[in-house]
Write an enzyme that holds these catalytic residues in place. Structure first.
Site, PDB file in Angstrom:
ATOM      1  N   ASP A  13      63.570   1.331  14.390  1.00  0.00           N
ATOM      2  CA  ASP A  13      62.244   1.238  13.774  1.00  0.00           C
ATOM      3  C   ASP A  13      61.145   1.207  14.831  1.00  0.00           C
ATOM      4  O   ASP A  13      60.001   1.531  14.545  1.00  0.00           O
ATOM      5  CB  ASP A  13      62.169  -0.017  12.901  1.00  0.00           C
ATOM      6  CG  ASP A  13      62.985   0.165  11.619  1.00  0.00           C
ATOM      7  OD1 ASP A  13      62.947   1.286  11.057  1.00  0.00           O
ATOM      8  OD2 ASP A  13      63.681  -0.778  11.208  1.00  0.00           O
TER       9      ASP A  13
ATOM     10  N   PRO B  48      58.469   6.826  13.482  1.00  0.00           N
ATOM     11  CA  PRO B  48      58.271   7.354  12.133  1.00  0.00           C
ATOM     12  C   PRO B  48      59.452   6.988  11.246  1.00  0.00           C
ATOM     13  O   PRO B  48      60.574   6.862  11.733  1.00  0.00           O
ATOM     14  CB  PRO B  48      58.206   8.873  12.358  1.00  0.00           C
ATOM     15  CG  PRO B  48      58.862   9.097  13.668  1.00  0.00           C
ATOM     16  CD  PRO B  48      58.647   7.874  14.491  1.00  0.00           C
ATOM     17  N   ASP B  49      59.205   6.802   9.953  1.00  0.00           N
ATOM     18  CA  ASP B  49      60.297   6.590   9.001  1.00  0.00           C
ATOM     19  C   ASP B  49      60.690   7.968   8.469  1.00  0.00           C
ATOM     20  O   ASP B  49      60.009   8.531   7.602  1.00  0.00           O
ATOM     21  CB  ASP B  49      59.841   5.661   7.872  1.00  0.00           C
ATOM     22  CG  ASP B  49      61.003   5.267   6.976  1.00  0.00           C
ATOM     23  OD1 ASP B  49      61.872   6.129   6.705  1.00  0.00           O
ATOM     24  OD2 ASP B  49      61.058   4.101   6.561  1.00  0.00           O
ATOM     25  N   ILE B  50      61.770   8.519   9.013  1.00  0.00           N
ATOM     26  CA  ILE B  50      62.137   9.913   8.721  1.00  0.00           C
ATOM     27  C   ILE B  50      62.454  10.080   7.234  1.00  0.00           C
ATOM     28  O   ILE B  50      62.004  11.021   6.584  1.00  0.00           O
ATOM     29  CB  ILE B  50      63.341  10.360   9.582  1.00  0.00           C
ATOM     30  CG1 ILE B  50      63.052  10.108  11.070  1.00  0.00           C
ATOM     31  CG2 ILE B  50      63.656  11.837   9.355  1.00  0.00           C
ATOM     32  CD1 ILE B  50      64.262  10.274  11.976  1.00  0.00           C
TER      33      ILE B  50
ATOM     34  N   LYS C 230      61.066   4.846  -0.428  1.00  0.00           N
ATOM     35  CA  LYS C 230      61.303   6.073   0.352  1.00  0.00           C
ATOM     36  C   LYS C 230      61.493   7.296  -0.555  1.00  0.00           C
ATOM     37  O   LYS C 230      61.793   8.377  -0.073  1.00  0.00           O
ATOM     38  CB  LYS C 230      62.509   5.879   1.275  1.00  0.00           C
ATOM     39  CG  LYS C 230      62.351   4.647   2.185  1.00  0.00           C
ATOM     40  CD  LYS C 230      63.241   4.687   3.402  1.00  0.00           C
ATOM     41  CE  LYS C 230      63.144   3.401   4.210  1.00  0.00           C
ATOM     42  NZ  LYS C 230      63.570   3.528   5.589  1.00  0.00           N
TER      43      LYS C 230
ATOM     44  N   LYS D 284      64.274   0.059  -1.259  1.00  0.00           N
ATOM     45  CA  LYS D 284      64.161   1.245  -0.374  1.00  0.00           C
ATOM     46  C   LYS D 284      64.172   2.537  -1.178  1.00  0.00           C
ATOM     47  O   LYS D 284      63.543   3.521  -0.805  1.00  0.00           O
ATOM     48  CB  LYS D 284      65.281   1.241   0.671  1.00  0.00           C
ATOM     49  CG  LYS D 284      64.995   0.225   1.750  1.00  0.00           C
ATOM     50  CD  LYS D 284      66.009   0.159   2.851  1.00  0.00           C
ATOM     51  CE  LYS D 284      65.575  -0.965   3.808  1.00  0.00           C
ATOM     52  NZ  LYS D 284      66.567  -1.360   4.740  1.00  0.00           N
TER      53      LYS D 284
ATOM     54  N   LYS E 187      63.792   4.262  37.652  1.00  0.00           N
ATOM     55  CA  LYS E 187      64.531   3.046  37.273  1.00  0.00           C
ATOM     56  C   LYS E 187      63.783   1.791  37.722  1.00  0.00           C
ATOM     57  O   LYS E 187      63.389   1.696  38.897  1.00  0.00           O
ATOM     58  CB  LYS E 187      65.919   3.090  37.916  1.00  0.00           C
ATOM     59  CG  LYS E 187      66.773   1.946  37.475  1.00  0.00           C
ATOM     60  CD  LYS E 187      68.125   1.960  38.132  1.00  0.00           C
ATOM     61  CE  LYS E 187      68.792   0.628  37.873  1.00  0.00           C
ATOM     62  NZ  LYS E 187      69.750   0.260  38.869  1.00  0.00           N
TER      63      LYS E 187
ATOM     64  N   ASN F 220      71.484   0.486  19.059  1.00  0.00           N
ATOM     65  CA  ASN F 220      72.169  -0.385  18.101  1.00  0.00           C
ATOM     66  C   ASN F 220      73.648   0.008  18.047  1.00  0.00           C
ATOM     67  O   ASN F 220      74.067   0.933  18.737  1.00  0.00           O
ATOM     68  CB  ASN F 220      71.512  -0.296  16.721  1.00  0.00           C
ATOM     69  CG  ASN F 220      71.546   1.111  16.170  1.00  0.00           C
ATOM     70  OD1 ASN F 220      72.614   1.640  15.872  1.00  0.00           O
ATOM     71  ND2 ASN F 220      70.377   1.742  16.049  1.00  0.00           N
TER      72      ASN F 220
HETATM   73  O1  PMT Z   1      77.695   4.581  12.393  1.00  0.00           O
HETATM   74  P1  PMT Z   1      78.714   3.575  11.925  1.00  0.00           P
HETATM   75  O2  PMT Z   1      79.224   2.692  13.047  1.00  0.00           O
HETATM   76  O3  PMT Z   1      79.799   4.201  11.126  1.00  0.00           O
HETATM   77  O4  PMT Z   1      77.946   2.556  10.932  1.00  0.00           O
HETATM   78  C1  PMT Z   1      77.438   3.033   9.721  1.00  0.00           C
HETATM   79  C2  PMT Z   1      76.094   2.378   9.349  1.00  0.00           C
HETATM   80  C3  PMT Z   1      76.292   0.884   9.104  1.00  0.00           C
HETATM   81  C4  PMT Z   1      75.069   2.588  10.473  1.00  0.00           C
HETATM   82  C5  PMT Z   1      75.581   3.124   8.049  1.00  0.00           C
HETATM   83  O5  PMT Z   1      76.503   2.887   7.021  1.00  0.00           O
HETATM   84  C6  PMT Z   1      74.201   2.645   7.644  1.00  0.00           C
HETATM   85  O6  PMT Z   1      74.019   1.653   6.979  1.00  0.00           O
HETATM   86  N1  PMT Z   1      73.151   3.412   8.061  1.00  0.00           N
HETATM   87  C7  PMT Z   1      71.749   3.084   7.841  1.00  0.00           C
HETATM   88  C8  PMT Z   1      71.329   2.093   8.876  1.00  0.00           C
HETATM   89  C9  PMT Z   1      69.843   1.804   8.785  1.00  0.00           C
HETATM   90  O7  PMT Z   1      69.128   2.181   9.662  1.00  0.00           O
HETATM   91  O8  PMT Z   1      69.410   1.239   7.680  1.00  0.00           O
HETATM   92  P2  PMT Z   1      67.854   0.922   7.391  1.00  0.00           P
HETATM   93  O9  PMT Z   1      67.899  -0.010   6.239  1.00  0.00           O
HETATM   94  O10 PMT Z   1      67.165   0.466   8.621  1.00  0.00           O
HETATM   95  O11 PMT Z   1      67.242   2.302   6.963  1.00  0.00           O
HETATM   96  C10 PMT Z   1      67.233   2.792   5.601  1.00  0.00           C
HETATM   97  C11 PMT Z   1      67.291   4.309   5.622  1.00  0.00           C
HETATM   98  O12 PMT Z   1      66.115   4.839   6.240  1.00  0.00           O
HETATM   99  C12 PMT Z   1      68.469   4.904   6.360  1.00  0.00           C
HETATM  100  O13 PMT Z   1      68.916   6.006   5.626  1.00  0.00           O
HETATM  101  C13 PMT Z   1      67.868   5.330   7.694  1.00  0.00           C
HETATM  102  O14 PMT Z   1      68.556   6.487   8.205  1.00  0.00           O
HETATM  103  C14 PMT Z   1      66.455   5.671   7.330  1.00  0.00           C
HETATM  104  N2  PMT Z   1      65.469   5.397   8.393  1.00  0.00           N
HETATM  105  C15 PMT Z   1      65.333   4.136   8.889  1.00  0.00           C
HETATM  106  C16 PMT Z   1      64.353   3.908   9.849  1.00  0.00           C
HETATM  107  C17 PMT Z   1      63.563   4.967  10.297  1.00  0.00           C
HETATM  108  N3  PMT Z   1      62.632   4.784  11.239  1.00  0.00           N
HETATM  109  N4  PMT Z   1      63.762   6.210   9.799  1.00  0.00           N
HETATM  110  C18 PMT Z   1      64.684   6.441   8.857  1.00  0.00           C
HETATM  111  O15 PMT Z   1      64.845   7.568   8.393  1.00  0.00           O
END
Ligand code: PMT
Length: 400
Positions: free
Chosen positions: A280, A306-308, A342, A338, A290, A212
């Site tokens: 995710d 996993p959702d860390i 979480k 969230k 390759k 991403n």
């Molecule tokens: O890196 P930059 O270019 O500066 O951009 C910053 C950002 C936009 C990436 C940052 O500000 C941001 O929003 N990060 C979270 C992005 C994200 O994955 O959001 P989410 O809504 O999918 O996840 C929610 C939270 O769960 C996040 O803290 C994420 O780290 C955590 N998570 C998500 C999925 C997963 N499988 N495990 C996780 O721990």
């Protein structure tokens, strides 16, 4: 008292830094001056020596003793930055910015910057056309991306008669900037902070991955601000090349690697900030060689990662847990959902649907949802400023 390393390079406004050095000394700061050879054509090293009561270093070939660092304690231009709280280069000429961006190290100012211990701040000053030139702007952008702080030049009439942007701010403005920059020193001393940053990369085969647009900038700014406030910072990132100095770095690629790195140090932490954009889903199986182009449709089977953050929420003891939520609509509602799901203490929502903020940008627009109380929202700001505001708010909430 804080100590300032002042790098003076060859511009007409170098004279302003004499007053700056004097002002900081009157405040009790230690000031060590480094000069390029061209800077010595504008102001005499002796003037700085009289004000700072320390020898000025104007070339690379001084002995260790000249640097106040005996040879047994290391190489002068490497040692000298180790004890400074901030390294300000003022004026930073167009030439100096280009040399810093290129990583050149054949003058004492650039070499000390490259050895990189103290946070680096540049205060550019030059002719407006030089400032506006794409080469200079690209160099500024490169330095910013690497975590260098910028004191923007002011507008006005230049020594050459041209008008525009390019003036070195007045000594008082530089002084105020330095005071604000160091005012937060030690406010997180003794606090152990874990930050995750960047987008995970889930391999499809040895050369391709699903990823991403996260650049790691938001997380690196948070880690950098915490480290400058004296925290013991571990940074788990997929973007190690742009990580700030002064943090314990763990470089990872995939969500599973990030999960392992985070869990292995979680127990020791006081605060965890999950800024990383964790995928995710990952391909069920990555090919070991390759994949060749065969004209066929390539169907992927994705399995959940996993959702860390949710796992940390389950494990959480004393830790203060901060997550981010990247949303394209209604960030407040999504952040609140969230937070509960979480078990975090804060979720910081950002609207990533807008161009120029969020992913892969220097700017962000965030709101903070806490377990209790109204939402805190700040206008669009540079990620560095937001990082400071996040830590200020954290300190307000936790040191009552
Ligand atoms: O890196 P930059 O270019 O500066 O951009 C910053 C950002 C936009 C990436 C940052 O500000 C941001 O929003 N990060 C979270 C992005 C994200 O994955 O959001 P989410 O809504 O999918 O996840 C929610 C939270 O769960 C996040 O803290 C994420 O780290 C955590 N998570 C998500 C999925 C997963 N499988 N495990 C996780 O721990």
């Amino acid at each position: 008292m804080p100590s300032l390393l002042l790098g003076v390079t060859g511009g007409i406004s170098a004279y302003k830094t004499i007053e700056l050095a004097s002002r900081m000394r009157k405040r009790g700061w230690g000031v060590q001056v480094l000069m390029t050879e061209s800077a010595t054509k504008f102001v005499a090293p002796l003037t700085f020596e009289a004000i700072t009561a320390r020898p000025v270093h104007a070339n690379m070939w001084s002995s260790g003793e000249d640097f106040d660092f005996p040879a047994s304690r290391g190489i002068g231009h490497i040692e000298i930055g180790k004890t400074a709280d901030v390294f300000l280069i003022a004026p930073a000429t167009a030439n100096t910015l280009a040399r810093l961006a290129a990583g050149l190290a054949d003058d004492v100012v650039c070499a000390t910057a490259l050895a990189g211990h103290a946070p680096l701040v540049v205060a550019p000053a030059m002719n407006p056309r030089m400032w506006a030139h794409p080469a200079t702007q690209e160099n500024i952008e490169t330095l910013r991306r690497r975590g260098v702080h910028l004191i923007p030049p002011g507008t006005g009439q230049m020594a050459c008669g041209d008008e525009g942007i390019g003036r070195l701010p007045e000594p008082e403005e530089l002084e105020n900037w330095l005071l604000a920059f160091t005012s937060t020193k030690d406010t997180l001393k003794g606090v152990r902070v874990l930050v995750t940053a960047g987008g995970t990369r889930e391999p499809l085969d040895p050369v391709r991955f699903l990823g991403n647009r996260s650049s790691g900038r938001m997380g690196h700014a948070i880690a950098d601000a915490a480290a400058r406030r004296g925290a013991d910072v571990t940074l788990v990132t997929t973007q190690p090349s742009t990580a700030p100095v002064g943090v314990r770095l763990r470089s990872v690629n995939t969500a599973l690697e990030m999960q392992a790195a985070v869990h292995s140090v979680f127990d020791e932490q006081d605060v965890v900030v999950m800024t990383a954009a964790v995928a995710d889903y990952r391909p069920q199986q990555a090919a070991t060689s390759k994949r060749k182009k065969d004209g066929e449709t390539w169907r992927l089977e994705l399995v959940p990662n996993p959702d860390i953050l949710a796992e940390l929420g389950q494990r959480k003891g004393k830790q203060f847990l901060i997550g981010f939520a990247a949303e394209t609509e209604n960030p407040e509602r999504a952040a609140r959902e969230k937070l509960l799901k979480k078990k975090a203490d804060w979720i910081i929502g950002n609207d990533v649907s807008r161009l120029g903020v969020g992913f892969d940008s220097d700017m962000n627009h965030i709101l903070i949802v806490e377990r209790e109380g109204p939402v805190v929202e700040w206008p669009e700001l540079p990620k560095r400023d937001l990082a400071e505001k996040i830590w200020d708010l954290f300190l307000q909430r936790t040191t009552r």
